[in-house]
Design a protein around this motif. Structure first.
Motif, PDB file in Angstrom:
ATOM      1  N   ALA A   1       0.830  -1.205   0.000  1.00 31.51           N
ATOM      2  CA  ALA A   1       0.000   0.000   0.000  1.00 31.51           C
ATOM      3  C   ALA A   1       0.867   1.259   0.000  1.00 31.51           C
ATOM      4  O   ALA A   1       0.551   2.251  -0.669  1.00 31.51           O
ATOM      5  CB  ALA A   1      -0.920  -0.008   1.214  1.00 31.51           C
ATOM      6  N   PHE A   2       1.968   1.218   0.748  1.00 31.79           N
ATOM      7  CA  PHE A   2       2.883   2.362   0.780  1.00 31.79           C
ATOM      8  C   PHE A   2       3.465   2.634  -0.605  1.00 31.79           C
ATOM      9  O   PHE A   2       3.514   3.784  -1.063  1.00 31.79           O
ATOM     10  CB  PHE A   2       3.999   2.094   1.792  1.00 31.79           C
ATOM     11  N   MET A   3       3.910   1.587  -1.289  1.00 32.13           N
ATOM     12  CA  MET A   3       4.480   1.766  -2.619  1.00 32.13           C
ATOM     13  C   MET A   3       3.425   2.229  -3.616  1.00 32.13           C
ATOM     14  O   MET A   3       3.735   3.020  -4.522  1.00 32.13           O
ATOM     15  CB  MET A   3       5.121   0.458  -3.095  1.00 32.13           C
ATOM     16  N   GLN A   4       2.186   1.778  -3.475  1.00 27.93           N
ATOM     17  CA  GLN A   4       1.122   2.209  -4.371  1.00 27.93           C
ATOM     18  C   GLN A   4       0.868   3.708  -4.217  1.00 27.93           C
ATOM     19  O   GLN A   4       0.580   4.410  -5.190  1.00 27.93           O
ATOM     20  CB  GLN A   4      -0.150   1.415  -4.087  1.00 27.93           C
ATOM     21  N   GLU A   5       0.994   4.202  -2.987  1.00 27.00           N
ATOM     22  CA  GLU A   5       0.777   5.624  -2.753  1.00 27.00           C
ATOM     23  C   GLU A   5       1.950   6.465  -3.229  1.00 27.00           C
ATOM     24  O   GLU A   5       1.771   7.562  -3.760  1.00 27.00           O
ATOM     25  CB  GLU A   5       0.523   5.882  -1.265  1.00 27.00           C
ATOM     26  N   THR A   6       3.169   5.968  -3.015  1.00 26.75           N
ATOM     27  CA  THR A   6       4.353   6.772  -3.323  1.00 26.75           C
ATOM     28  C   THR A   6       4.793   6.647  -4.772  1.00 26.75           C
ATOM     29  O   THR A   6       5.214   7.627  -5.387  1.00 26.75           O
ATOM     30  CB  THR A   6       5.512   6.374  -2.400  1.00 26.75           C
ATOM     31  N   GLN A   7       4.741   5.448  -5.337  1.00 26.16           N
ATOM     32  CA  GLN A   7       5.152   5.246  -6.725  1.00 26.16           C
ATOM     33  C   GLN A   7       4.345   4.105  -7.325  1.00 26.16           C
ATOM     34  O   GLN A   7       4.791   2.955  -7.364  1.00 26.16           O
ATOM     35  CB  GLN A   7       6.660   4.938  -6.814  1.00 26.16           C
ATOM     36  N   PRO A   8       3.139   4.411  -7.821  1.00 26.94           N
ATOM     37  CA  PRO A   8       2.278   3.344  -8.345  1.00 26.94           C
ATOM     38  C   PRO A   8       2.821   2.670  -9.596  1.00 26.94           C
ATOM     39  O   PRO A   8       2.353   1.591  -9.959  1.00 26.94           O
ATOM     40  CB  PRO A   8       0.960   4.078  -8.630  1.00 26.94           C
TER      41      PRO A   8
END
Length: 599
Positions: free
Chosen positions: A116-123
């Motif tokens: 979820a963190f990666m989807q928010e920061t760099q999808p």
């Protein structure tokens, strides 16, 4: 009166019917949203002329004043990067460095929170699966670093190995082989291997492990010296502070280590195996021998000094708990060495110095309590800190980054002796004990050819530190070394013992004043030129001197690179302690962690 007709520009925007004079309108042709006044439409007209000039401003609907609902815009998801995309490759490498550097479990790549963190920061980033991360990404970066390390070994003239075995805080046992080399006249420290071992390791098993690493990198011909920690458990605290007793497990591990390297407690070689000839080049760690001197010296601390140190320890605890201002900040200003802030006594001594400096200015309110320091206490503490000052300075210096500590060993011993020659008013027993411990643990280094040559080849020192006829003997030693070496040879530098100066062969004294036909050899002229020139300032880098003068001193320059890469401490990096990784993942990720600077 007829109703005023609304501007036709409104037909090209979604206008909310909220009755407000100033509101926001959204363009029907682009997602832009802008504020406007219903009585002034110039900004809407300007937007249409700038962005949509091809659209005529004709009426679209006669119901211009009727509210139209704003449509819901769905934000398109960015396209995922391909595995060969440079951004994906760079992000994969950064993820490997993060997990290796922080020793995180590799399962984090499948954590829902991480995803979820990666989807928010760099999808756009394709987060790898755990199997792909371990079997592909880690493997690729390991091989890349392994190739870089092989190239460094090939380019290095000499390599100093350090071997270390230790027990982690969580009970695991680790073994590491590191290397220290000079490339392009800069010191580099690399990790050849770090592994977690199970059960008690015999000396033959450890030695076999070291030899396998030497074979992988084809290093035996380039090994200049091997440094090991023969004083594990020497780290001790100041009397009155928390003590750190040496555990039985650590004591046993020290015995295994010495047997593995074929040396005794004093560092003398005990190996007779012809297949392990490089063991004869073993030297004990100067850094740990220095800690033994402090450990033995502190045993003679008087009870009055211990009481003062106990007060300081209590004041440190009180400061952490109750002082939010700069006193606490100053206590946190600890110099960082290679992977740690130094031995336990060194850190505690810095705390004591901070308390002494801050007591009147920042901690004066403690003077009226039982834990405060009286004038007599301060005098005892100042004297105690002054006695240990050279040990603190030397420890900090040899742990610094990008230094050549081998040339500092003998001058440091001479400096300690000179410092301890002054009597102490409050801690004379400590001075006497430190003096005896210095002779016991450090005097052996003054006769070791490796450190003698390293010091004479340091352009900051040369031979100005010598006593008696030592200067002439070291001059002859350099002449012998340079006469038997070639400027471009990559072979191991010969290491003969120093020889006395040659005696005159003339039998008749009255012939000694006659002029002699003597032309100095090139190597003798090179040595004399180097020794007669002034020393460079102490703050300058000796390796930069040799880099700039390698053409002037083609024989001495390779010797300098050979001896100045000798480390003072066996392990240049943080000791790992992780039980969350499998053995193979641990080895690969530690290799990546400590060699990531090679990329």
């Amino acid at each position: 009166m007829s109703k005023r007709r609304a501007s036709v520009v409104f037909d090209h925007f979604y206008i909310p019917d909220n009755g407000e004079e100033v509101c926001k309108a959204r363009c029907k042709y682009c997602p832009l949203e802008m504020s406007f006044n219903r009585k002034a439409t110039s900004n809407l007209l300007n937007h249409m002329k700038r962005k949509h000039a091809s659209i005529p401003l004709d009426p679209i609907s006669s119901l211009t004043n009727q509210w139209s609902p704003m449509p819901t815009f769905s934000i398109p998801q960015p396209k995922k990067w391909h595995s060969t995309d440079p951004s994906q490759v760079q992000a994969d490498r950064a993820l490997v460095n993060l997990i290796a550097g922080e020793q995180l479990p590799v399962s984090i790549v499948e954590s829902p929170l991480f995803l979820a963190f990666m989807q928010e920061t760099q999808p756009s980033y394709n987060v790898p699966s755990r199997a792909h991360f371990v079997n592909s990404l880690v493997f690729q970066q390991y091989n890349l670093l392994h190739g870089q390390l092989e190239a460094l070994v090939k380019a290095a003239q000499s390599i100093c190995l350090t071997v270390d075995i230790w027990s982690g805080e969580q009970g695991g046992t680790y073994m590491a082989v590191t290397g220290h080399l000079i490339i392009d006249y800069a010191v580099k420290s690399v990790l050849f291997s770090c592994k977690r071992v199970r059960g008690r390791q015999t000396g033959d098993q450890i030695l076999s492990y070291c030899e396998s690493i030497l074979a992988v990198y084809n290093m035996p011909s380039k090994i200049a010296i091997i440094v090991s920690d023969n004083t594990l458990g020497s780290d001790t605290g100041l009397p009155g502070f928390l003590s750190h007793a040496e555990s039985k497990q650590e004591t046993g591990m020290r015995e295994v280590r010495l047997k593995a390297l074929g040396v005794s407690e004093g560092g003398e070689s005990t190996s007779s195996s012809s297949s392990h000839q490089y063991v004869s080049q073993h030297e004990p760690s100067f850094a740990h021998a220095l800690q033994l001197v402090v450990r033995d010296g502190l045993l003679a601390t008087t009870q009055s000094t211990i009481s003062v140190l106990a007060k300081v320890s209590a004041m440190v605890t009180h400061t952490w708990d109750s002082t939010p201002a700069s006193a606490t900040d100053r206590l946190e200003e600890q110099p960082k060495g290679r992977g740690s802030s130094g031995p336990c006594w060194n850190r505690q001594l810095k705390l004591a110095k901070a308390i002494l400096a801050d007591q009147e200015e920042k901690l004066g309110h403690l003077g009226a309590t039982d834990s405060g320091l009286t004038a007599a206490d301060r005098a005892v503490l100042e004297d105690f800190i002054n006695i240990l000052r050279p040990f603190e300075e030397i420890t900090d210096r040899i742990q610094g980054e990008r230094v050549v500590p081998a040339s500092l060993v003998i001058p440091s011993i001479r400096g300690i002796r000179k410092h301890l020659s002054s009597p102490s008013e409050h801690n004379q027993h400590l001075v006497t004990s430190l003096t005896a411990a210095t002779e016991k643990w450090l005097s052996r280094y003054e006769s070791k050819s490796s450190y003698l040559r390293a010091t004479s080849l340091d352009p900051r020192l040369k031979l100005r530190w010598c006593e008696g006829d030592q200067a002439s003997r070291l001059r002859e030693d350099l002449l012998t070394l340079t006469s038997t070496s070639t400027t471009n040879s990559q072979e191991e530098v010969p290491a003969p013992e120093p020889v006395p100066p040659p005696k005159k062969k003339c039998l008749f004294p009255f012939f000694e004043d006659e002029p002699q036909d003597y032309t100095p050899s090139p190597h003798a002229e090179e040595v004399e030129t180097y020794l007669q020139e002034p020393c460079i300032p102490y703050h300058q880098d000796p390796l930069m001197f040799w880099r700039g003068n390698q053409q002037r001193f083609p024989r001495l320059s390779p010797l300098a690179l050979h001896y100045l890469c000798i480390p003072a401490s066996p392990v240049p990096a943080l000791h790992p302690d992780s039980t969350r990784l499998s053995d193979i993942d641990f080895e690969n990720l530690m290799f990546i962690k400590l060699n990531s600077s090679l990329l």
